[in-house]
Enzyme design. Structure first.
Site, short mmCIF file in Angstrom:
data_model
loop_
_atom_site.label_atom_id
_atom_site.label_comp_id
_atom_site.label_asym_id
_atom_site.label_seq_id
_atom_site.Cartn_x
_atom_site.Cartn_y
_atom_site.Cartn_z
N HIS A 37 0.68 -6.12 5.48
CA HIS A 37 0.46 -5.25 4.32
C HIS A 37 -1.04 -5.01 4.10
CE1 HIS A 37 4.35 -7.37 3.08
NE2 HIS A 37 4.70 -6.10 3.05
N GLY A 147 3.97 1.00 8.03
CA GLY A 147 3.77 0.15 9.20
C GLY A 147 4.67 0.53 10.36
P1 AMP Z 1 7.82 -4.24 3.14
O1 AMP Z 1 7.07 -4.92 2.03
O2 AMP Z 1 8.42 -5.18 4.13
O3 AMP Z 1 8.77 -3.19 2.63
O4 AMP Z 1 6.72 -3.45 3.97
C1 AMP Z 1 5.85 -2.56 3.34
C2 AMP Z 1 5.08 -1.83 4.39
O5 AMP Z 1 4.36 -2.76 5.19
C3 AMP Z 1 5.97 -1.02 5.35
O6 AMP Z 1 5.35 0.21 5.65
C4 AMP Z 1 6.03 -1.94 6.55
O7 AMP Z 1 6.27 -1.24 7.76
C5 AMP Z 1 4.65 -2.54 6.55
N1 AMP Z 1 4.63 -3.79 7.31
C6 AMP Z 1 5.46 -4.85 7.15
N2 AMP Z 1 5.19 -5.80 8.07
C7 AMP Z 1 4.19 -5.32 8.84
C8 AMP Z 1 3.48 -5.83 9.96
N3 AMP Z 1 3.74 -7.02 10.51
N4 AMP Z 1 2.50 -5.05 10.50
C9 AMP Z 1 2.22 -3.82 9.97
N5 AMP Z 1 2.85 -3.30 8.91
C10 AMP Z 1 3.82 -4.03 8.35
#
Ligand code: AMP
Length: 279
Positions: A37, A147
Site C-alpha cells: 500500500h 496494485g
Molecule cells: P487492499 O487493501 O488489499 O484492498 O489493497 C488496496 C490496494 O493495494 C489495491 O490496489 C491492491 O492491489 C494494492 N496492493 C495490495 N497488496 C499489494 C502488493 N503486495 N503490492 C502492490 N500493491 C498491492
C-alpha cells in the site's frame, strides 16, 4: 494530515484543493496497511500534489461466507503510516457513511470480471466497482493508483473508467513482495508459519515459469502444469492457473512475451492467495 469520515466534507475539501490548482491522487485500500500500500501512496505522490488514501473494508464486495468480519483492522497504525508517507488526507468512512440503508444502484463491469476471481466470487467485482466509482465521485482525483497484485481488479477498474468516461488516469503499480517472494497482503496475517512456508510455492513457481519463457518456452499448458505441480506439492490447491492476455484477460495457449500475464489463485482449506507475473 486531514482525516474525514463524512463524504460531503471530503468532497468539499478536495474541491477546494482543485480550485487552488492542486492535482489530487487517490489510493483506495481496505487498510491494515503494508509496504505494498505504501508503494502506491509513493507512486501517487509522484503524480499528484495531494494524495487521499481511503481505508474502508467494503461490505458489498464480500459474500456472506467470506471474511468481512474477520478482515484485519488497525486504524491507529494505518493513520501513522499514511502520515509518515506524506498523505494529505485519509478517508475512513463507516459503511453507513457510504451506503444508504436502501441503496439500490450498482456499477458492474460485465466481461473482464467474469473469470478468475470473479468465477469464485460472483458479487465481488460489482462491489469493488461500485465503491471505487463512489470514491471517484467523492474525491474527483486526477489520478488513482491500484496494485498489480490484484491484476484482474486493476483491469476491471481501467475498463470501468474507460466505459463510464471517468476523467481519471489509472496507474498500476508493481507487486511488492516479502524478501522470500511472498506477495504482501493484509490477508497474510491468516497464514500459519507452515502454510506461509508452503505458500512460497506460488511465487517460486511463477518465477520458474517466467524463467522458462525467457529461455524460450511458449507453450502455456506446460507453464500451467509446472505451476500446478509446484503449488499442489506444497499443499496449495489451484483455483485457476492461466496464461492470459494482459489487457483482455483472455486465456492464451501460446505465450506472446510482452503481452501476457500468468494469473493464479490457490487455496489451502479456507485460506486463499492470489499472485501473478507479467511475461
Ligand atoms: P487492499 O487493501 O488489499 O484492498 O489493497 C488496496 C490496494 O493495494 C489495491 O490496489 C491492491 O492491489 C494494492 N496492493 C495490495 N497488496 C499489494 C502488493 N503486495 N503490492 C502492490 N500493491 C498491492
Amino acid at each position: 494530515m486531514k482525516t474525514f469520515t463524512d463524504p460531503a466534507a471530503l468532497h468539499a475539501w478536495c474541491a477546494e484543493q482543485k480550485r487552488a490548482g492542486r492535482r489530487i491522487g487517490l489510493v483506495p485500500t481496505m487498510g491494515f496497511l503494508h509496504e505494498g500500500h505504501l508503494s502506491l501512496i509513493r507512486e501517487a505522490r509522484r503524480h499528484a500534489d495531494d494524495v487521499v488514501v481511503s481505508i474502508f473494508v467494503n461490505p458489498t464486495q464480500f459474500a456472506p461466507n467470506e471474511d468481512y468480519a474477520a478482515y484485519p483492522r488497525d486504524e491507529a497504525h494505518d493513520l501513522a503510516l499514511c502520515e509518515a508517507e506524506g498523505a494529505a488526507a485519509v478517508f475512513l468512512p463507516k459503511p453507513a457513511d457510504l451506503y444508504a440503508p436502501d441503496a439500490s444502484t450498482w456499477v458492474e463491469e460485465t466481461v473482464l470480471e467474469k473469470g478468475y476471481c470473479g468465477a469464485q466470487r460472483p458479487i465481488h467485482f460489482r462491489g469493488v466497482c461500485t465503491v471505487v466509482a463512489k470514491l471517484f465521485n467523492i474525491v474527483g482525483p486526477d489520478v488513482a493508483v491500484f496494485g498489480q497484485k490484484d491484476f484482474q481488479q486493476a483491469a476491471v477498474i481501467r475498463r470501468m473508467v474507460r466505459d463510464l468516461n471517468f476523467p481519471i488516469e489509472i496507474i498500476r503499480a508493481p507487486i511488492v513482495r516479502d524478501e522470500d517472494g511472498l506477495a504482501k497482503s493484509s490477508r497474510n496475517t491468516y497464514l500459519t508459519p507452515e502454510s506461509r512456508a508452503q505458500a512460497l510455492s506460488l511465487s517460486r513457481s511463477l518465477r520458474a515459469a517466467k524463467a522458462a519463457v525467457e529461455a524460450g518456452e511458449r507453450d502455456a499448458a506446460k507453464l500451467e502444469a509446472l505451476i500446478r505441480a509446484e503449488t499442489e506439492a506444497n499443499g496449495w490447491i489451484p483455483d485457476y492457473v492461466t496464461v492470459a492476455d494482459a489487457d483482455s484477460l483472455e486465456p492464451r495457449t501460446t505465450v506472446t512475451p510482452g503481452h501476457n500475464v500468468i494469473l493464479i489463485a490457490c487455496r489451502q482449506g479456507r485460506l486463499r492467495l492470489i499472485d501473478n507475473v507479467l511475461l
